[in-house]
Design an enzyme around this catalytic site. Structure first.
Site, PDB file in Angstrom:
ATOM      1  N   ASP A  10       0.847  -1.195   0.000  1.00  0.00           N
ATOM      2  CA  ASP A  10       0.000   0.000   0.000  1.00  0.00           C
ATOM      3  C   ASP A  10       0.883   1.246   0.000  1.00  0.00           C
ATOM      4  O   ASP A  10       1.012   1.939   1.011  1.00  0.00           O
ATOM      5  CB  ASP A  10      -0.946  -0.025   1.213  1.00  0.00           C
ATOM      6  CG  ASP A  10      -1.937  -1.183   1.117  1.00  0.00           C
ATOM      7  OD1 ASP A  10      -2.403  -1.477   0.002  1.00  0.00           O
ATOM      8  OD2 ASP A  10      -2.230  -1.810   2.154  1.00  0.00           O
ATOM      9  N   LYS A  33       0.630  -7.767  -3.124  1.00  0.00           N
ATOM     10  CA  LYS A  33      -0.724  -7.269  -3.413  1.00  0.00           C
ATOM     11  C   LYS A  33      -0.623  -5.814  -3.851  1.00  0.00           C
ATOM     12  O   LYS A  33      -0.048  -4.988  -3.145  1.00  0.00           O
ATOM     13  CB  LYS A  33      -1.626  -7.372  -2.190  1.00  0.00           C
ATOM     14  CG  LYS A  33      -3.041  -6.844  -2.461  1.00  0.00           C
ATOM     15  CD  LYS A  33      -3.984  -7.155  -1.312  1.00  0.00           C
ATOM     16  CE  LYS A  33      -4.052  -6.099  -0.257  1.00  0.00           C
ATOM     17  NZ  LYS A  33      -4.747  -4.863  -0.652  1.00  0.00           N
ATOM     18  N   ASP A  60      -5.675  -6.166  -6.401  1.00  0.00           N
ATOM     19  CA  ASP A  60      -6.829  -5.997  -5.503  1.00  0.00           C
ATOM     20  C   ASP A  60      -7.601  -4.735  -5.901  1.00  0.00           C
ATOM     21  O   ASP A  60      -7.466  -3.691  -5.267  1.00  0.00           O
ATOM     22  CB  ASP A  60      -6.277  -5.900  -4.066  1.00  0.00           C
ATOM     23  CG  ASP A  60      -7.351  -5.668  -3.014  1.00  0.00           C
ATOM     24  OD1 ASP A  60      -8.524  -5.945  -3.281  1.00  0.00           O
ATOM     25  OD2 ASP A  60      -6.982  -5.206  -1.909  1.00  0.00           O
ATOM     26  N   LEU A  61      -8.389  -4.833  -6.962  1.00  0.00           N
ATOM     27  CA  LEU A  61      -9.133  -3.655  -7.452  1.00  0.00           C
ATOM     28  C   LEU A  61     -10.624  -3.742  -7.136  1.00  0.00           C
ATOM     29  O   LEU A  61     -11.374  -2.808  -7.416  1.00  0.00           O
ATOM     30  CB  LEU A  61      -8.904  -3.467  -8.961  1.00  0.00           C
ATOM     31  CG  LEU A  61      -7.449  -3.207  -9.367  1.00  0.00           C
ATOM     32  CD1 LEU A  61      -7.346  -2.997 -10.880  1.00  0.00           C
ATOM     33  CD2 LEU A  61      -6.863  -2.011  -8.635  1.00  0.00           C
ATOM     34  N   LYS A  62     -11.077  -4.890  -6.626  1.00  0.00           N
ATOM     35  CA  LYS A  62     -12.460  -5.032  -6.123  1.00  0.00           C
ATOM     36  C   LYS A  62     -13.512  -4.488  -7.084  1.00  0.00           C
ATOM     37  O   LYS A  62     -14.283  -3.581  -6.741  1.00  0.00           O
ATOM     38  CB  LYS A  62     -12.615  -4.338  -4.765  1.00  0.00           C
ATOM     39  CG  LYS A  62     -11.694  -4.861  -3.669  1.00  0.00           C
ATOM     40  CD  LYS A  62     -12.074  -4.251  -2.320  1.00  0.00           C
ATOM     41  CE  LYS A  62     -11.227  -4.744  -1.174  1.00  0.00           C
ATOM     42  NZ  LYS A  62      -9.833  -4.265  -1.168  1.00  0.00           N
ATOM     43  N   LEU A  63     -13.583  -5.076  -8.273  1.00  0.00           N
ATOM     44  CA  LEU A  63     -14.533  -4.575  -9.274  1.00  0.00           C
ATOM     45  C   LEU A  63     -15.980  -4.798  -8.836  1.00  0.00           C
ATOM     46  O   LEU A  63     -16.308  -5.817  -8.207  1.00  0.00           O
ATOM     47  CB  LEU A  63     -14.277  -5.250 -10.631  1.00  0.00           C
ATOM     48  CG  LEU A  63     -13.159  -4.602 -11.473  1.00  0.00           C
ATOM     49  CD1 LEU A  63     -11.796  -4.818 -10.857  1.00  0.00           C
ATOM     50  CD2 LEU A  63     -13.195  -5.145 -12.896  1.00  0.00           C
ATOM     51  N   ASP A  65     -19.661  -3.544 -10.803  1.00  0.00           N
ATOM     52  CA  ASP A  65     -20.396  -2.720 -11.768  1.00  0.00           C
ATOM     53  C   ASP A  65     -21.360  -3.652 -12.503  1.00  0.00           C
ATOM     54  O   ASP A  65     -21.517  -4.813 -12.111  1.00  0.00           O
ATOM     55  CB  ASP A  65     -19.396  -2.037 -12.726  1.00  0.00           C
ATOM     56  CG  ASP A  65     -19.934  -0.716 -13.291  1.00  0.00           C
ATOM     57  OD1 ASP A  65     -21.136  -0.666 -13.645  1.00  0.00           O
ATOM     58  OD2 ASP A  65     -19.159   0.251 -13.383  1.00  0.00           O
ATOM     59  N   ILE A  66     -22.005  -3.170 -13.557  1.00  0.00           N
ATOM     60  CA  ILE A  66     -22.916  -4.054 -14.287  1.00  0.00           C
ATOM     61  C   ILE A  66     -22.093  -5.144 -14.987  1.00  0.00           C
ATOM     62  O   ILE A  66     -20.908  -4.944 -15.282  1.00  0.00           O
ATOM     63  CB  ILE A  66     -23.789  -3.276 -15.303  1.00  0.00           C
ATOM     64  CG1 ILE A  66     -22.928  -2.557 -16.340  1.00  0.00           C
ATOM     65  CG2 ILE A  66     -24.716  -2.302 -14.580  1.00  0.00           C
ATOM     66  CD1 ILE A  66     -23.737  -1.966 -17.495  1.00  0.00           C
ATOM     67  N   PRO A  67     -22.702  -6.316 -15.229  1.00  0.00           N
ATOM     68  CA  PRO A  67     -21.933  -7.453 -15.759  1.00  0.00           C
ATOM     69  C   PRO A  67     -21.120  -7.131 -17.004  1.00  0.00           C
ATOM     70  O   PRO A  67     -19.944  -7.510 -17.103  1.00  0.00           O
ATOM     71  CB  PRO A  67     -23.024  -8.493 -16.051  1.00  0.00           C
ATOM     72  CG  PRO A  67     -24.104  -8.195 -15.052  1.00  0.00           C
ATOM     73  CD  PRO A  67     -24.098  -6.697 -14.913  1.00  0.00           C
ATOM     74  N   THR A  69     -19.830  -4.322 -18.095  1.00  0.00           N
ATOM     75  CA  THR A  69     -18.672  -3.459 -17.803  1.00  0.00           C
ATOM     76  C   THR A  69     -17.579  -4.248 -17.096  1.00  0.00           C
ATOM     77  O   THR A  69     -16.390  -4.120 -17.414  1.00  0.00           O
ATOM     78  CB  THR A  69     -19.133  -2.259 -16.934  1.00  0.00           C
ATOM     79  OG1 THR A  69     -20.128  -1.544 -17.670  1.00  0.00           O
ATOM     80  CG2 THR A  69     -17.990  -1.339 -16.602  1.00  0.00           C
ATOM     81  N   THR A 120     -14.400  -5.921   5.903  1.00  0.00           N
ATOM     82  CA  THR A 120     -14.234  -6.022   7.366  1.00  0.00           C
ATOM     83  C   THR A 120     -14.529  -4.682   8.051  1.00  0.00           C
ATOM     84  O   THR A 120     -14.690  -4.628   9.265  1.00  0.00           O
ATOM     85  CB  THR A 120     -12.816  -6.501   7.741  1.00  0.00           C
ATOM     86  OG1 THR A 120     -11.865  -5.791   6.949  1.00  0.00           O
ATOM     87  CG2 THR A 120     -12.654  -7.976   7.503  1.00  0.00           C
ATOM     88  N   ARG A 212       1.030  -3.472   6.983  1.00  0.00           N
ATOM     89  CA  ARG A 212       1.871  -2.676   7.876  1.00  0.00           C
ATOM     90  C   ARG A 212       2.800  -3.469   8.798  1.00  0.00           C
ATOM     91  O   ARG A 212       3.907  -2.992   9.067  1.00  0.00           O
ATOM     92  CB  ARG A 212       0.991  -1.706   8.662  1.00  0.00           C
ATOM     93  CG  ARG A 212       0.478  -0.585   7.767  1.00  0.00           C
ATOM     94  CD  ARG A 212      -0.742   0.078   8.307  1.00  0.00           C
ATOM     95  NE  ARG A 212      -1.895  -0.819   8.298  1.00  0.00           N
ATOM     96  CZ  ARG A 212      -3.092  -0.489   8.757  1.00  0.00           C
ATOM     97  NH1 ARG A 212      -3.294   0.702   9.282  1.00  0.00           N
ATOM     98  NH2 ARG A 212      -4.085  -1.351   8.684  1.00  0.00           N
TER      99      ARG A 212
HETATM  100  O1  C5P Z   1      -1.630  -3.094   6.852  1.00  0.00           O
HETATM  101  P1  C5P Z   1      -2.582  -4.242   6.954  1.00  0.00           P
HETATM  102  O2  C5P Z   1      -1.908  -5.550   7.305  1.00  0.00           O
HETATM  103  O3  C5P Z   1      -3.785  -3.941   7.829  1.00  0.00           O
HETATM  104  O4  C5P Z   1      -3.097  -4.408   5.451  1.00  0.00           O
HETATM  105  C1  C5P Z   1      -4.145  -5.274   5.103  1.00  0.00           C
HETATM  106  C2  C5P Z   1      -4.436  -5.135   3.643  1.00  0.00           C
HETATM  107  O5  C5P Z   1      -5.569  -5.932   3.336  1.00  0.00           O
HETATM  108  C3  C5P Z   1      -4.778  -3.710   3.198  1.00  0.00           C
HETATM  109  O6  C5P Z   1      -4.303  -3.571   1.855  1.00  0.00           O
HETATM  110  C4  C5P Z   1      -6.291  -3.684   3.233  1.00  0.00           C
HETATM  111  O7  C5P Z   1      -6.825  -2.778   2.302  1.00  0.00           O
HETATM  112  C5  C5P Z   1      -6.607  -5.122   2.818  1.00  0.00           C
HETATM  113  N1  C5P Z   1      -7.926  -5.600   3.240  1.00  0.00           N
HETATM  114  C6  C5P Z   1      -8.329  -5.657   4.574  1.00  0.00           C
HETATM  115  N2  C5P Z   1      -9.574  -6.126   4.887  1.00  0.00           N
HETATM  116  C7  C5P Z   1     -10.413  -6.521   3.927  1.00  0.00           C
HETATM  117  C8  C5P Z   1     -10.029  -6.482   2.586  1.00  0.00           C
HETATM  118  C9  C5P Z   1      -8.760  -6.010   2.272  1.00  0.00           C
HETATM  119  O8  C5P Z   1      -7.566  -5.302   5.463  1.00  0.00           O
HETATM  120  N3  C5P Z   1     -11.591  -7.013   4.253  1.00  0.00           N
END
Ligand code: C5P
Length: 233
Positions: A10, A33, A60-63, A65-67, A69, A120, A212
């Site tokens: 990140d 990631k 990890d772009l989490k799409l 939208d409509i099918p 697209t 989450t 992190r």
């Molecule tokens: O820094 P950390 O270990 O918390 O990073 C977790 C990664 O997982 C981040 O990129 C966060 O956006 C991603 N993520 C998450 N919970 C989700 C989906 C993705 O923490 N439910």
């Protein structure tokens, strides 16, 4: 693919991510990631460059939208040679099936396609108030996982606390990719429900996503190796 640690890169720029990745001089290149921040800052070129350095990539772009697209966007992403891509299961079965078609290359190969169930950051209260979903959140997560499986997807992103239940409902081969991992002696940051790498292994996670605890560590390589030692070895 066996169990592995995926490092959430990140970072806001190519310079920052290379400053980080250049520390990893060992034989094993971390599985990486790439999320929205880095992708939107640097574009698809950053994916090609990190891939060319020999890393496996979860894009990890989490799409959502409509099918049509999502199908066309996935077809574009299929050219990037990543290993895992994802979408929101809330896009429903038609969108997930269209995504699967789009991500499949003309030769029949494709990256693994996994679904986000409930973020989450969503809790029971916000799900009921804002989404008008009144079932217990763990049941909602399991239902979304089952819907993703029935649409032909390979797994879900979920908390390690849910990995066992997802496997029980969807089968051992259905992948659980789990963020929310912290060392026993580490800082939790904004993650509320966490497990250590060793606990996530016991819980049955297939991949842990760790950001992190590695990227912000004084010695990121040592922190990565600690994750590997706890989760994989
Ligand atoms: O820094 P950390 O270990 O918390 O990073 C977790 C990664 O997982 C981040 O990129 C966060 O956006 C991603 N993520 C998450 N919970 C989700 C989906 C993705 O923490 N439910």
């Amino acid at each position: 693919m066996g169990k592995d640690v995926i490092v959430a890169c990140d970072f806001a720029s190519a310079e920052a991510v290379y400053g980080f990745l250049d520390r990893f001089t060992g034989e094993k290149k971390p599985f990486v990631k790439i999320g929205m921040e880095l992708y939107y800052a640097e574009g698809p070129q950053i994916v090609r460059q990190i891939k060319a350095r020999g890393h496996r990539i979860f894009l990890d772009l989490k799409l959502h939208d409509i099918p049509n697209t999502v199908k066309k966007a996935m077809a574009v992403l299929s050219g990037l040679d990543v290993d895992i891509v994802n979408l929101h299961a809330a896009g429903t079965t038609a969108m997930m099936e269209a995504a699967l078609e789009g991500i499949t290359r003309p030769d029949g190969t494709r990256p693994l396609l996994i679904a986000v169930t409930q973020l989450t950051s969503t809790d029971q209260q916000s799900m009921e108030r804002d989404l008008l979903i009144h079932e217990p959140i763990d049941q909602v997560v399991l239902h979304y996982a089952e819907t993703a499986k029935n649409a032909g997807l390979d797994g879900v992103v979920c908390s390690p606390l849910e990995a066992g239940k997802v496997h029980a409902r969807c089968g051992a081969g259905f992948l659980t990719v789990t963020p929310g991992v912290r060392f026993a002696d580490g800082d939790r940051g904004d993650q509320k429900r966490v497990m250590t790498p060793a606990e996530a292994k016991k819980a049955g996670s297939d991949y842990i996503v760790v950001g992190r605890p590695i990227t912000a560590a004084a010695d990121p390589v040592a922190a990565y190796e600690r994750c590997i030692a706890e989760f994989v070895d």
